[in-house]
Design an enzyme around this catalytic site. Structure first.
Site, PDB file in Angstrom:
ATOM      1  N   TYR A 134      22.347 -15.476  -9.420  1.00 43.34           N
ATOM      2  CA  TYR A 134      22.107 -14.477  -8.915  1.00 43.34           C
ATOM      3  C   TYR A 134      22.611 -12.825  -9.223  1.00 43.34           C
ATOM      4  O   TYR A 134      22.387 -11.941  -9.353  1.00 43.34           O
ATOM      5  CB  TYR A 134      21.363 -13.853  -7.792  1.00 43.34           C
ATOM      6  CG  TYR A 134      20.660 -12.958  -7.596  1.00 43.34           C
ATOM      7  CD1 TYR A 134      19.267 -12.343  -8.154  1.00 43.34           C
ATOM      8  CD2 TYR A 134      20.556 -12.369  -6.540  1.00 43.34           C
ATOM      9  CE1 TYR A 134      18.405 -11.424  -7.935  1.00 43.34           C
ATOM     10  CE2 TYR A 134      19.988 -10.640  -5.962  1.00 43.34           C
ATOM     11  CZ  TYR A 134      19.040 -10.446  -7.523  1.00 43.34           C
ATOM     12  OH  TYR A 134      18.130  -9.444  -7.432  1.00 43.34           O
ATOM     13  N   ARG A 141      21.704  -8.633 -16.771  1.00 42.87           N
ATOM     14  CA  ARG A 141      20.197  -6.815 -16.881  1.00 42.87           C
ATOM     15  C   ARG A 141      21.903  -5.642 -16.217  1.00 42.87           C
ATOM     16  O   ARG A 141      21.226  -5.213 -16.602  1.00 42.87           O
ATOM     17  CB  ARG A 141      19.560  -7.100 -15.491  1.00 42.87           C
ATOM     18  CG  ARG A 141      18.534  -6.359 -15.574  1.00 42.87           C
ATOM     19  CD  ARG A 141      17.297  -6.773 -14.448  1.00 42.87           C
ATOM     20  NE  ARG A 141      17.992  -6.541 -13.139  1.00 42.87           N
ATOM     21  CZ  ARG A 141      17.374  -6.950 -11.695  1.00 42.87           C
ATOM     22  NH1 ARG A 141      16.252  -7.159 -12.009  1.00 42.87           N
ATOM     23  NH2 ARG A 141      18.158  -6.765 -11.290  1.00 42.87           N
ATOM     24  N   TYR A 194      23.390  -0.807  -2.784  1.00 44.11           N
ATOM     25  CA  TYR A 194      24.133  -2.392  -1.886  1.00 44.11           C
ATOM     26  C   TYR A 194      25.242  -1.934  -1.748  1.00 44.11           C
ATOM     27  O   TYR A 194      26.326  -1.724  -2.776  1.00 44.11           O
ATOM     28  CB  TYR A 194      23.431  -3.228  -2.142  1.00 44.11           C
ATOM     29  CG  TYR A 194      21.549  -4.289  -1.985  1.00 44.11           C
ATOM     30  CD1 TYR A 194      21.824  -2.390  -1.029  1.00 44.11           C
ATOM     31  CD2 TYR A 194      20.954  -5.420  -2.141  1.00 44.11           C
ATOM     32  CE1 TYR A 194      20.062  -3.113  -0.786  1.00 44.11           C
ATOM     33  CE2 TYR A 194      20.014  -5.234  -1.908  1.00 44.11           C
ATOM     34  CZ  TYR A 194      19.481  -4.804  -1.001  1.00 44.11           C
ATOM     35  OH  TYR A 194      18.123  -4.882  -1.496  1.00 44.11           O
ATOM     36  N   ARG A 207      11.486  -0.335  -4.864  1.00 49.12           N
ATOM     37  CA  ARG A 207      10.838  -1.594  -4.426  1.00 49.12           C
ATOM     38  C   ARG A 207       9.656  -1.205  -4.569  1.00 49.12           C
ATOM     39  O   ARG A 207       8.843  -2.213  -4.199  1.00 49.12           O
ATOM     40  CB  ARG A 207      11.042  -0.276  -3.216  1.00 49.12           C
ATOM     41  CG  ARG A 207      12.351  -0.440  -2.255  1.00 49.12           C
ATOM     42  CD  ARG A 207      12.689  -1.963  -1.778  1.00 49.12           C
ATOM     43  NE  ARG A 207      14.666  -1.674  -1.619  1.00 49.12           N
ATOM     44  CZ  ARG A 207      15.616  -2.561  -1.411  1.00 49.12           C
ATOM     45  NH1 ARG A 207      14.260  -4.123  -1.180  1.00 49.12           N
ATOM     46  NH2 ARG A 207      16.258  -2.958  -0.719  1.00 49.12           N
ATOM     47  N   GLU A 298       9.324 -14.462   0.903  1.00 43.99           N
ATOM     48  CA  GLU A 298       8.944 -13.092   0.079  1.00 43.99           C
ATOM     49  C   GLU A 298       8.256 -12.453  -0.547  1.00 43.99           C
ATOM     50  O   GLU A 298       7.151 -13.952  -0.800  1.00 43.99           O
ATOM     51  CB  GLU A 298       9.703 -13.201  -1.110  1.00 43.99           C
ATOM     52  CG  GLU A 298      10.427 -12.162  -2.159  1.00 43.99           C
ATOM     53  CD  GLU A 298      11.651 -11.904  -2.843  1.00 43.99           C
ATOM     54  OE1 GLU A 298      11.098 -11.459  -3.857  1.00 43.99           O
ATOM     55  OE2 GLU A 298      12.915 -12.501  -2.542  1.00 43.99           O
TER      56      GLU A 298
END
Length: 322
Positions: A134, A141, A194, A207, A298
């Site tokens: 990930y 990306r 983060y 979000r 999730e």
């Protein structure tokens, strides 16, 4: 009026499908099926979980494939889908796949990305260098965003979950005109902020995205407060926190096109009981890995929120996250 909608349906029953996603037990790369761009994602643990999602605006759609990117567009919105083959390191393939999608969207005249979904094989496993897949994906990306031909704009809403097949697949929604807003959650640190412990590049998404017509496209939402996972190993606690995080954005009872991703098959029915009284009755429950090993559940969905000023906060642009 913005009329972008999503529902679980047979594409044959939907006028002018903009994009079709089969969330099921097999993977198939981007293609055009019955005049609509489509992709099949291997994210269901068993066939009984599988659903077909159809996005549409009710307007006539032009569909095709360009540079291995399946696309559909209707003059207002565009959908595109890409597959990236498995590799020892996924950064180069993810970067190139995203850049191909960006170039197709730019060429079609839909430069404003509002939503992205990513399904990633072996998402929690190490790549050839020992970096979690990930985190490897996030780096690819971010590199694509840094090189994007699209105009600078707010980060889109996003979901990143595991796949049962190797490689990476993703699909995007984009607008021809600006006017959408990125939304953050007051209970959580923006993902693009983060700390470095989460990898060499932070996850690049908002979000949620608020569209001019009132639709709120909510990202995959989990049991995270600040930037920390809470209630590790406690499925009931994670469900409560996830619902509270959703409630900070909108009333969870109003969500539609809901997908609930559950890490362990044995938790699927408990999660259905814990969430089923709040979420829509047609919510899809899919058993697959999540972007953190300690996350068990999730949830994502779409709502109508006519007053974005009550929920939006300032967020970063693509350059912030790249």
């Amino acid at each position: 009026m913005d009329a972008l909608t999503s529902r679980y349906a047979d594409p044959a029953d939907v006028a002018h499908p903009l994009g079709v996603i089969r969330w099921g037990t097999d993977a198939a790369g981007p293609h055009v099926r019955d005049g609509a761009p489509a992709i099949d994602l291997h994210v269901a643990g068993e066939e009984g979980e599988a659903v077909t999602e159809v996005w549409t605006t009710g307007r006539p759609v032009i569909a095709g494939i360009r540079n291995d990117v399946a696309f559909g567009h209707d003059g207002r919105y565009a959908f595109c889908a890409v597959s990236v083959p498995p590799a020892a390191r996924c950064t180069p393939g993810v970067r190139d796949g995203y850049l191909r999608a960006f170039e197709v969207l730019a060429g079609l005249g839909y430069p404003y990305i509002v939503r992205m979904w990513n399904v990633i094989g072996a998402i929690n496993e190490p790549n050839a260098d020992g970096l979690e897949t990930y985190r490897d994906f996030c780096r690819g990306r971010a590199e694509a965003f840094a090189r994007s031909p699209l105009p600078e704009g707010p980060l889109p809403a996003g979901t990143g979950v595991g796949a049962h097949s190797p490689g990476v697949a993703f699909h995007l929604l984009a607008r021809r005109e600006p006017g959408h807003l990125a939304v953050e959650n007051r209970r959580q640190v923006p993902a693009y902020r983060y700390p470095p412990r989460y990898g060499p590049q932070p996850p690049a998404f908002a979000r949620a995205t608020h569209l001019p017509g009132g639709s709120l496209l909510i990202s995959g939402t989990a049991s995270i407060l600040g930037h920390e996972t809470v209630h590790r190993g406690d499925i009931a606690g994670q469900c409560r926190t996830t619902l509270a995080n959703l409630a900070a954005l909108t009333d969870p009872r109003t969500l539609r096109a809901v997908k609930v991703y559950v890490r362990h098959a044995g938790h699927r029915e408990p999660v259905r009981r814990l969430l089923g009284g709040t979420l829509a009755g047609d919510a899809a429950y899919l058993t697959t890995d999540l972007c953190r090993r300690d996350l068990l559940v999730e949830v994502e969905g779409v709502a109508q929120v006519p007053a974005p000023d009550r929920i939006c906060t300032a967020v970063g642009s693509r350059s912030t996250a790249s």
